[in-house]
Design a protein around this motif. Sequence first.
Motif, PDB file in Angstrom:
ATOM      1  N   TYR A  28       2.072  -3.228  -0.098  1.00  0.00           N
ATOM      2  CA  TYR A  28       1.936  -3.798  -1.417  1.00  0.00           C
ATOM      3  C   TYR A  28       3.111  -4.704  -1.777  1.00  0.00           C
ATOM      4  CZ  TYR A  28       2.170  -3.978  -6.437  1.00  0.00           C
ATOM      5  OH  TYR A  28       2.289  -4.415  -7.713  1.00  0.00           O
TER       6      TYR A  28
ATOM      7  N   ILE B  94       3.484   0.957 -14.155  1.00  0.00           N
ATOM      8  CA  ILE B  94       4.512   1.260 -13.144  1.00  0.00           C
ATOM      9  C   ILE B  94       5.733   0.363 -13.329  1.00  0.00           C
ATOM     10  CG2 ILE B  94       4.977   1.153 -10.654  1.00  0.00           C
ATOM     11  CD1 ILE B  94       2.053   2.208 -10.298  1.00  0.00           C
TER      12      ILE B  94
ATOM     13  N   TYR C 125      -0.301   8.434 -14.401  1.00  0.00           N
ATOM     14  CA  TYR C 125       0.670   7.694 -13.568  1.00  0.00           C
ATOM     15  C   TYR C 125       2.077   8.299 -13.703  1.00  0.00           C
ATOM     16  CZ  TYR C 125      -2.740   4.350 -11.927  1.00  0.00           C
ATOM     17  OH  TYR C 125      -3.827   3.796 -11.289  1.00  0.00           O
TER      18      TYR C 125
ATOM     19  N   PHE D  55      -5.359   1.136  -7.765  1.00  0.00           N
ATOM     20  CA  PHE D  55      -4.279   0.521  -6.973  1.00  0.00           C
ATOM     21  C   PHE D  55      -3.401  -0.349  -7.878  1.00  0.00           C
ATOM     22  CE2 PHE D  55      -2.297  -2.228  -3.868  1.00  0.00           C
ATOM     23  CZ  PHE D  55      -2.015  -1.342  -2.841  1.00  0.00           C
ATOM     24  N   PRO D  56      -2.065  -0.213  -7.737  1.00  0.00           N
ATOM     25  CA  PRO D  56      -1.191  -0.863  -8.716  1.00  0.00           C
ATOM     26  C   PRO D  56      -0.986  -2.362  -8.526  1.00  0.00           C
ATOM     27  CG  PRO D  56       0.073   0.468  -7.202  1.00  0.00           C
ATOM     28  CD  PRO D  56      -1.360   0.687  -6.831  1.00  0.00           C
TER      29      PRO D  56
ATOM     30  N   ILE E  74       2.840   3.877  -2.246  1.00  0.00           N
ATOM     31  CA  ILE E  74       2.121   2.595  -2.159  1.00  0.00           C
ATOM     32  C   ILE E  74       3.072   1.425  -2.377  1.00  0.00           C
ATOM     33  CG2 ILE E  74       0.390   1.140  -3.297  1.00  0.00           C
ATOM     34  CD1 ILE E  74      -1.175   3.733  -3.874  1.00  0.00           C
TER      35      ILE E  74
ATOM     36  N   PRO F 181      -2.482  -0.379 -14.098  1.00  0.00           N
ATOM     37  CA  PRO F 181      -1.480   0.395 -13.346  1.00  0.00           C
ATOM     38  C   PRO F 181      -0.211  -0.408 -13.040  1.00  0.00           C
ATOM     39  CG  PRO F 181      -3.411  -0.093 -11.986  1.00  0.00           C
ATOM     40  CD  PRO F 181      -3.767  -0.483 -13.379  1.00  0.00           C
TER      41      PRO F 181
ATOM     42  N   GLN G 233       3.735  10.239  -9.721  1.00  0.00           N
ATOM     43  CA  GLN G 233       4.671   9.239  -9.217  1.00  0.00           C
ATOM     44  C   GLN G 233       4.662   9.167  -7.683  1.00  0.00           C
ATOM     45  OE1 GLN G 233       7.953   9.354 -11.720  1.00  0.00           O
ATOM     46  NE2 GLN G 233       9.299   8.130 -10.408  1.00  0.00           N
TER      47      GLN G 233
ATOM     48  N   TYR H  60      -5.868   6.781  -9.991  1.00  0.00           N
ATOM     49  CA  TYR H  60      -6.020   6.298  -8.605  1.00  0.00           C
ATOM     50  C   TYR H  60      -6.336   4.812  -8.506  1.00  0.00           C
ATOM     51  CZ  TYR H  60      -6.407  11.309  -7.563  1.00  0.00           C
ATOM     52  OH  TYR H  60      -6.176  12.662  -7.467  1.00  0.00           O
TER      53      TYR H  60
ATOM     54  N   TRP I 152       2.233   9.511  -5.691  1.00  0.00           N
ATOM     55  CA  TRP I 152       1.067   8.755  -5.226  1.00  0.00           C
ATOM     56  C   TRP I 152       1.401   7.259  -5.202  1.00  0.00           C
ATOM     57  CZ3 TRP I 152      -2.105   4.970  -7.381  1.00  0.00           C
ATOM     58  CH2 TRP I 152      -3.312   4.719  -6.714  1.00  0.00           C
ATOM     59  N   TRP I 153       1.953   6.736  -6.303  1.00  0.00           N
ATOM     60  CA  TRP I 153       2.165   5.278  -6.333  1.00  0.00           C
ATOM     61  C   TRP I 153       3.475   4.851  -5.690  1.00  0.00           C
ATOM     62  CZ3 TRP I 153       6.351   4.112  -9.377  1.00  0.00           C
ATOM     63  CH2 TRP I 153       6.594   4.881 -10.517  1.00  0.00           C
TER      64      TRP I 153
END
Length: 340
Positions: free
Chosen positions: A326, A197, A311, A187-188, A321, A193, A315, A185, A317-318
């Motif tokens: 972002y 990613i 992660y 933030f990327p 974002i 992260p 997938q 969790y 989840w991010w």
Amino acid sequence: MKKILVTGGAGFIGSNFIKHILHCRDDIFIVNLDKLTYAGNLENLIDCVDNKNYVFIKGDIVNDELVKYIFGKYEITHVVNFAAESHVDRSILGSEIFFRTNVIGTNVLLENAKVFNVEKFVQISTDEVYGSLGKDGLFKETTPLHPNSPYSASKASADLAALAFHHTYNLPVVITRCSNNYGPYQFPEKLIPLMIINALNDKKLPVYGDGKNIRDWIFVSDHNIAVELVLERGKPGEVYNVGASSEMKNIDIIKLILEQLNKPDSLIEFVKDRPGHDRRYAIDSNKIKIEFDWKPSFKFQDALKETINWYIKNQNWWERIISGDYLQYYKSQYTDRTVI
Ligand code: NAD
Ligand code: DAU
């Protein structure tokens, strides 16, 4: 029953903290006050929604009226202040919101904690308040504050405000100063992260400067166990450093990530350095180890693997974002970050 106001509980460390507490304690009621900025995400707390010991309130810690109402209505006995603007690069792009939330917001919480006579106020700070180390040495609790970025200056200011409330009003304030966290969790925009990613998407991995800056990494649950201990046993007016003695160069972490994902080193791209980039952080955690018998449970390489796997599995989840706000930030950040 402790009634704890946790601020910033929808962010990375705060959401992991709330889940940890609700999982292992039934003597704590949590009110989570979070503004839900770009970094706050209620999906992080989906498992907690029906917990009888948990309530979420969307709001700003700067809002004195709201904070006062929460202290009164929920008869708050303890505060754990995670809420902050937390990203150094963003503070370089614009500092105002950092001082608003991190300093003024903390002051609003301190004022109300004083009026409502709380039993403990835990201020979640950072090792960045100490500045940058050379090749040798470790940050101790007695190391003079020397913040170098608008972010760390705002955090150091909040620390000083908290200590002043202890000194002047005897408010039972305790401060934790932890090193770089990683885990589920996050933030990327943060190093680990972001690199995972980008590598999964076969995108370039932007390394600032020569990639040899050093950070001292700790798995988020090790940090949160330390916060729980400080909440229970921390002595008013004291500062506790938290770190796992896991110093790593950025470039070495990035290579480990590429290796685990079976991706080529050619994805690495050296870019212009972060202005004022601190060279090395390293923490001496002996105080919390000796006083509370705390020690980190996770080894860096194992917990990094666990994080990478999280992660890969999360997938959705991010992806949500990186398709939103972002992306805007990422673009603005790199208009100035030319490849070198
Ligand atoms: P994060 O950016 O992931 O989360 C911050 C949370 O605070 C978000 O949920 C956001 O919505 C909320 N928030 C921001 N402004 C707010 C406001 N005005 N009112 C209410 N809520 C607000 O941050 P994080 O990485 O989880 O860090 C949490 C705390 O730990 C911060 O105080 C940070 O300085 C400190 N810290 C972080 C690290 C790290 O490595 N991430 C290390 C040491 C200390
Ligand atoms: O030390 C604790 C601090 O750690 C916390 O207080 C902050 O909230 C948290 O953001 C973190 O700050 P850093 O600046 O150390 O973390 P970040 O993940 O932004 O960067 C880690 C290192 O990686 C740093 O040397 C800069 C470098 N970096 C970072 C990014 C995002 C890169 O080389 N490339 C990148 O794209």
